[in-house]
Design an enzyme around this catalytic site. Structure first.
Site, short mmCIF file in Angstrom:
data_model
loop_
_atom_site.label_atom_id
_atom_site.label_comp_id
_atom_site.label_asym_id
_atom_site.label_seq_id
_atom_site.Cartn_x
_atom_site.Cartn_y
_atom_site.Cartn_z
N HIS A 217 0.75 -1.23 0.05
CA HIS A 217 0.23 -0.07 0.19
C HIS A 217 0.93 1.11 -0.07
O HIS A 217 1.89 1.48 0.77
CB HIS A 217 -0.96 0.00 1.33
N TYR B 103 -8.97 5.91 7.20
CA TYR B 103 -9.20 6.27 8.53
C TYR B 103 -10.07 7.21 8.62
O TYR B 103 -9.92 8.77 8.07
CB TYR B 103 -7.82 6.80 9.18
N PRO C 120 -4.66 0.08 18.76
CA PRO C 120 -4.52 -0.56 17.46
C PRO C 120 -4.34 0.63 16.39
O PRO C 120 -3.83 0.21 15.35
CB PRO C 120 -5.74 -1.40 17.22
N LYS D 98 0.90 -0.25 15.18
CA LYS D 98 2.10 -0.25 15.55
C LYS D 98 2.55 -1.50 16.43
O LYS D 98 4.06 -1.80 16.54
CB LYS D 98 2.69 1.17 16.41
N TYR E 262 3.92 6.20 10.10
CA TYR E 262 3.28 4.95 9.88
C TYR E 262 4.06 4.16 8.95
O TYR E 262 3.70 2.92 9.19
CB TYR E 262 1.91 5.72 8.59
C1 PHB Z 1 -6.10 -4.15 10.26
O1 PHB Z 1 -6.28 -4.32 9.11
O2 PHB Z 1 -6.49 -4.91 11.12
C2 PHB Z 1 -5.63 -2.62 10.99
C3 PHB Z 1 -5.18 -2.21 9.75
C4 PHB Z 1 -4.64 -0.75 10.34
C5 PHB Z 1 -4.68 -0.29 11.53
C6 PHB Z 1 -5.26 -1.16 12.53
C7 PHB Z 1 -5.64 -2.34 12.11
O3 PHB Z 1 -4.29 0.93 12.12
#
Ligand code: PHB
Length: 388
Positions: free
Chosen positions: A75, A204, A293, A297, A385
């Site tokens: 990505h 997000y 989450p 990280k 990130y």
């Molecule tokens: C996930 O795909 O489980 C996931 C992706 C990004 C995050 C947290 C969880 O920031």
């Protein structure tokens, strides 16, 4: 009489941190035994986050049989969405780095497979009862195997990679709560559903109704989360209610709906153990720290700890040089606190606290706008990130 085994490093916990450490130690010629109270199936089916930093992928690529390149998806950007408008953060354009979507259970399958193929002594269903003598040169683990038979492991060093509820955190830090701690007044309601992806990249989304994350797993299975009360019972919502909550939190996008076959509630905590090293025992990964989450990280930080600890173990056990081990807590802490800040920052910027005022919400939109309108802001997010 209980059976006694001898090894150089006893690793408690066969999650990503413990398995990766055993792999890297073996490459350096250092033998280890890995113990985990869970079964192999349980370990390989644990549903966790799916985003790997650039540096984590480089490390996993080195493992024979890793499918991160063939199954994982690169990505190059993520979307931040607020006020109904999406803003792409061009991770690759900004930093030259990407992240990979490769779920933790796949990482675990690769690691377990590689360790077993290499003949690693890997004991599932083994419950550690006690860790003795960590302040001596010969720490010792007392455990019972899956059949209830007692055994002991004598080692030169013990590594706690047994997560936030394991036994080693208390052994090293004094108690399982000894350290720096923060709780959040919200959680994530997570689902896995059978549907095609709703978007190419992760979204997000911060809305007045709360946060949502649109992630993915494959072309036919998607992972999504929405902000919820930490005490909500995952079984209490109908599928229609779940989709309604998700759609409302991602305004301006039509999420593709499909049958939901897994749901869970993830509580949010930030924690760093007060000590990471005591004599001949050290903590890595979730045993050492917990992050919320948002920003994914957890696994990446575990891998970073392992690299630092592996160098310290090589110096200690191959060269009798203790200095890198004595420096382990300080060296690891630098990245741990960067990741703590990043996870807290992403979390507080995107979620709506239950007691948030109209001022708090407008300020948040101000923060998000400053971020996406500034190249420095987008760069700060992209650096964190993709991994420092
Ligand atoms: C996930 O795909 O489980 C996931 C992706 C990004 C995050 C947290 C969880 O920031």
């Amino acid at each position: 009489m209980s059976q006694e085994h001898r090894t150089r490093v006893a690793i408690i916990g066969a999650g990503p941190a413990g398995l990766l450490l055993s792999h890297r130690l073996a490459e350096a010629g250092i033998a280890s035994i890995v113990l985990d109270r869970r079964s192999r199936d349980e370990i390989e089916q644990t549903i966790r986050a799916g985003i790997l930093e650039h540096g984590t992928v480089d490390i996993l690529r080195e493992i024979g049989g890793s499918r991160v390149e063939s199954v994982g998806q690169r990505h190059d950007g993520v979307e931040l969405r607020f006020e109904g408008v999406g803003h792409r953060i061009d991770l690759r354009g900004l930093t030259g780095r990407s992240v990979w979507l490769y779920p933790q259970h796949e990482v675990l399958r690769d690691l377990v497979g590689a360790r077993l193929a290499a003949g690693q002594d890997l004991r599932f269903g083994a419950t550690v009862e006690r860790i003795d003598g960590v302040e001596s040169d010969e720490p010792r683990i007392v455990a019972t195997d899956a059949e209830g038979q007692r055994f002991e492991v004598a080692a030169e060093f013990v590594v706690g990679a047994d997560g936030s509820r394991g036994i080693t955190r208390a052994t090293v830090a004094g108690s399982s709560r000894e350290g720096y701690f923060r709780e959040y007044p919200f959680a994530w309601f997570g689902i896995l559903c059978e549907a095609p992806p709703s978007a190419e990249e992760l979204i997000y989304s911060s809305s007045d109704d709360g946060f949502a994350l649109v992630s993915r797993r494959s072309d036919t299975v998607q992972r999504m989360y929405f902000q919820c009360d930490p005490d909500v019972d995952p079984g209490s919502l109908s599928e229609a209610q779940i989709w309604d909550e998700l759609q409302r939190r991602v305004p301006g996008t039509d999420l593709v709906e499909g049958p939901i076959f897994q749901r869970d509630v993830l509580r949010f905590r930030s924690f760093v153990a007060g000590r990471l090293l005591r004599g001949r025992a050290a903590l890595v990964g979730d045993a050492a720290h917990t992050v919320p989450p948002t920003g994914a990280k957890g696994l990446n930080l575990a891998v970073a700890d392992v690299l630092v600890l592996e160098r310290a173990l090589r110096a200690l056990l191959l060269e009798r040089d203790e200095r890198p081990m004595l420096a382990y807590p300080q060296v690891a802490s630098e990245r741990i606190w960067k990741a703590q800040h990043f996870s807290w920052w992403m979390t507080s910027m995107l979620h709506v606290a239950p007691d948030a005022t109209a001022f708090d919400r407008r300020r948040q939109i101000g923060e998000l706008s400053s971020l996406v309108d500034s190249e420095a802001g987008r760069m700060f997010l992209a650096e964190g990130y993709t991994g420092w």
